[in-house]
Design a protein around this motif. Sequence first.
Motif, PDB file in Angstrom:
ATOM      1  N   ASN A   1      -8.750  -7.626  -4.235  1.00  0.00           N
ATOM      2  CA  ASN A   1      -7.815  -8.188  -5.202  1.00  0.00           C
ATOM      3  C   ASN A   1      -7.823  -7.386  -6.502  1.00  0.00           C
ATOM      4  O   ASN A   1      -6.774  -7.095  -7.083  1.00  0.00           O
ATOM      5  CB  ASN A   1      -8.186  -9.637  -5.484  1.00  0.00           C
TER       6      ASN A   1
ATOM      7  N   ASN B   1      -4.661  -5.247  -7.891  1.00  0.00           N
ATOM      8  CA  ASN B   1      -4.113  -5.533  -9.221  1.00  0.00           C
ATOM      9  C   ASN B   1      -4.102  -4.285 -10.095  1.00  0.00           C
ATOM     10  O   ASN B   1      -3.154  -4.046 -10.850  1.00  0.00           O
ATOM     11  CB  ASN B   1      -4.934  -6.622  -9.907  1.00  0.00           C
TER      12      ASN B   1
ATOM     13  N   ILE C   1      -1.295  -1.957  -8.871  1.00  0.00           N
ATOM     14  CA  ILE C   1       0.009  -2.467  -9.316  1.00  0.00           C
ATOM     15  C   ILE C   1       0.191  -2.188 -10.802  1.00  0.00           C
ATOM     16  O   ILE C   1       1.262  -1.759 -11.245  1.00  0.00           O
ATOM     17  CB  ILE C   1       0.121  -3.977  -9.028  1.00  0.00           C
ATOM     18  N   SER C   2      -0.849  -2.431 -11.587  1.00  0.00           N
ATOM     19  CA  SER C   2      -0.798  -2.180 -13.021  1.00  0.00           C
ATOM     20  C   SER C   2      -0.549  -0.702 -13.308  1.00  0.00           C
ATOM     21  O   SER C   2       0.230  -0.350 -14.205  1.00  0.00           O
ATOM     22  CB  SER C   2      -2.103  -2.624 -13.680  1.00  0.00           C
TER      23      SER C   2
ATOM     24  N   GLU D   1       3.128   0.064 -12.619  1.00  0.00           N
ATOM     25  CA  GLU D   1       4.008  -0.491 -13.660  1.00  0.00           C
ATOM     26  C   GLU D   1       3.910   0.313 -14.955  1.00  0.00           C
ATOM     27  O   GLU D   1       4.927   0.588 -15.595  1.00  0.00           O
ATOM     28  CB  GLU D   1       3.654  -1.956 -13.899  1.00  0.00           C
TER      29      GLU D   1
ATOM     30  N   LEU E   1       6.802  -2.475  -5.366  1.00  0.00           N
ATOM     31  CA  LEU E   1       5.854  -3.414  -5.971  1.00  0.00           C
ATOM     32  C   LEU E   1       5.905  -4.787  -5.304  1.00  0.00           C
ATOM     33  O   LEU E   1       4.890  -5.477  -5.219  1.00  0.00           O
ATOM     34  CB  LEU E   1       6.137  -3.561  -7.472  1.00  0.00           C
ATOM     35  N   SER E   2       7.083  -5.177  -4.850  1.00  0.00           N
ATOM     36  CA  SER E   2       7.199  -6.494  -4.218  1.00  0.00           C
ATOM     37  C   SER E   2       6.330  -6.580  -2.968  1.00  0.00           C
ATOM     38  O   SER E   2       5.713  -7.611  -2.679  1.00  0.00           O
ATOM     39  CB  SER E   2       8.659  -6.808  -3.871  1.00  0.00           C
TER      40      SER E   2
ATOM     41  N   LYS F   1       2.735  -6.940  -4.047  1.00  0.00           N
ATOM     42  CA  LYS F   1       2.446  -8.280  -4.549  1.00  0.00           C
ATOM     43  C   LYS F   1       2.370  -9.294  -3.409  1.00  0.00           C
ATOM     44  O   LYS F   1       1.678 -10.314  -3.525  1.00  0.00           O
ATOM     45  CB  LYS F   1       3.495  -8.685  -5.580  1.00  0.00           C
ATOM     46  N   ASN F   2       3.056  -9.018  -2.304  1.00  0.00           N
ATOM     47  CA  ASN F   2       2.914  -9.885  -1.133  1.00  0.00           C
ATOM     48  C   ASN F   2       1.492  -9.822  -0.582  1.00  0.00           C
ATOM     49  O   ASN F   2       0.955 -10.813  -0.069  1.00  0.00           O
ATOM     50  CB  ASN F   2       3.897  -9.465  -0.031  1.00  0.00           C
ATOM     51  N   CYS F   3       0.883  -8.637  -0.709  1.00  0.00           N
ATOM     52  CA  CYS F   3      -0.501  -8.486  -0.247  1.00  0.00           C
ATOM     53  C   CYS F   3      -1.442  -9.373  -1.048  1.00  0.00           C
ATOM     54  O   CYS F   3      -2.447  -9.862  -0.517  1.00  0.00           O
ATOM     55  CB  CYS F   3      -0.940  -7.031  -0.369  1.00  0.00           C
ATOM     56  N   GLN F   4      -1.127  -9.588  -2.326  1.00  0.00           N
ATOM     57  CA  GLN F   4      -1.949 -10.473  -3.151  1.00  0.00           C
ATOM     58  C   GLN F   4      -1.987 -11.877  -2.561  1.00  0.00           C
ATOM     59  O   GLN F   4      -3.031 -12.532  -2.556  1.00  0.00           O
ATOM     60  CB  GLN F   4      -1.397 -10.528  -4.578  1.00  0.00           C
TER      61      GLN F   4
END
Length: 239
Positions: free
Chosen positions: A66, A70, A73-74, A77, A18-19, A22-25
């Motif tokens: 984006n 998101n 990622i959601s 999680e 996930l990290s 999130k860097n891609c964000q």
Amino acid sequence: MASHGSSVVSSSAVENSLSSLKNCQAYIDTGMDITTVVALDLVQNGCDPTDVDNLESVMLEYAALNRDLNQYISAVEETVRKVKRDPPDEVPDLKSLVDTTYAAKQRKNSDESLKKNDKFLQFKEQLRDLRKQMGVPQDSRDQASDDDEDIAVTQSIANFTCPITQMEMVNPVKNKECGHTYEKEAIEKMIQRRHQQKKNARCPKIGCDVSDMNESHLVPDTALRRAIEVHKKQSQTKQ
């Protein structure tokens, strides 16, 4: 026990990934910021409006990336939480579970929702503000008449003046609560002084009802600053 242990390891590996996602964000955010700056430059330099429209399309593409990121990622999680909460008897196919959850989220998407992206809204607002300050018509981008240009210049000069210093602003900031603008240093000093006196800081713009300002309410007014720079260049050219 062994199968459950493997499940935990698999979940942990997914969580670690996930990290990277999130860097891609952050890269997408940077791309949208750069696109906004380029669009403002084009408007400021009087370039073909079609070029700005093309950048609006680019912003919507970024917004789609984006949103998809998101949602993925959601989905990851949610899947990890579910597996941890109710460990299955066998090692689960996490990718399949994530894909199923992600697909369900994707089915609810619409093109219209992309236009609600925060950075896309900021992009539109800054372009609108800059065109307004420069006297460029909002509905039709054809060249304004001489009378319209004179009126726009007069209005712009008034907008360039800080209500505190009564001087042309250099580093304008906007109050998110009421939309009024001030010279950054002047408004910050005013707010700090009022708070040191244990008093509320009112918006110094005559007629404004905002009576409890904080520095957190202030954001850079990029469009106005660019308009001021254009006005200065035009004034120097005429001299």
